[in-house]
Scaffold this motif. Structure first.
Motif: not given
Length: 201
Positions: A76-80, A190-201
């Motif tokens: 899935x796409x995430x926004x970071x 690359x590697x991104x912390x789950x806590x840094x995800x702004x939005x999903x999709x």
């Protein structure tokens, strides 16, 4: 050879207490207050141990639940928050800008050398997260290769220009549990912390 335990359990404590009562001086028996104090001390220690065990089980359960939720992000796409996003094989790059106030929004796309390859005037936008897309073409219409491209955003408000942070939208390839917590392997980022995800999709 088994290693001797270094801690006392409830049975051990009661056995010691019984032995202490059996061998006390009948002329100077244990004071009731002292006896109750030892019982209270043991109850406190036992309660703390039980609470620690419960907290450990709760932490393990929460971690397992978090891992399960993170694994559902694969594909899935995430926004970071990032100044780089990924141009896919299909020729689309997605990003976003967190607008602190309304104003005219301009986004520049940069190649690996830092040169602007596309300037996009997104017009007047309101406050909040504004998403945008780029079709992978330059100002002259040349189609560029898939890969990571830089992003710069600025807001024009009256006679003032304000630099803004950009957000990248890209696909999650895998999830990894490390010493830093749950990390997402995001395509092109690359590697991104789950806590840094702004939005999903």
């Amino acid at each position: 050879m088994q290693k001797a335990t270094q801690s006392l359990g409830q049975d051990d404590f009661l056995r010691l207490l019984t032995t202490q009562l059996q061998n006390q001086d009948p002329m100077q028996p244990m004071d009731n207050g002292e006896f109750l104090g030892q019982m209270a001390q043991f109850s406190t220690v036992s309660g703390i141990q039980d609470m620690q065990a419960s907290m450990s089980q709760l932490a393990s359960s929460l971690q397992s639940n978090q891992i399960l939720q993170a694994s559902m992000l694969v594909g899935r796409d995430v926004m970071v928050a990032s100044d780089v996003s990924y141009l896919t094989d299909e020729g689309t790059l997605q990003g976003g800008v967190d607008m602190p106030a309304g104003g005219q929004l301009i986004v520049d796309i940069l190649d690996s050398s830092g040169q602007v390859v596309r300037n996009m005037d997104l017009g007047v936008q309101g406050a909040g997260v504004v998403r945008f897309g780029w079709d992978g073409t330059t100002e002259s219409g040349e189609a560029l290769e898939p890969g990571a491209y830089g992003m710069q955003a600025r807001m024009l408000l009256g006679n003032q220009t304000y630099a803004l942070d950009t957000l990248a939208v890209s696909r999650v390839n895998s999830v990894d549990l490390s010493s830093n917590g749950l990390m997402l392997d995001v395509r092109g980022l690359g590697s991104v912390s789950l806590n840094d995800v702004w939005q999903i999709g």
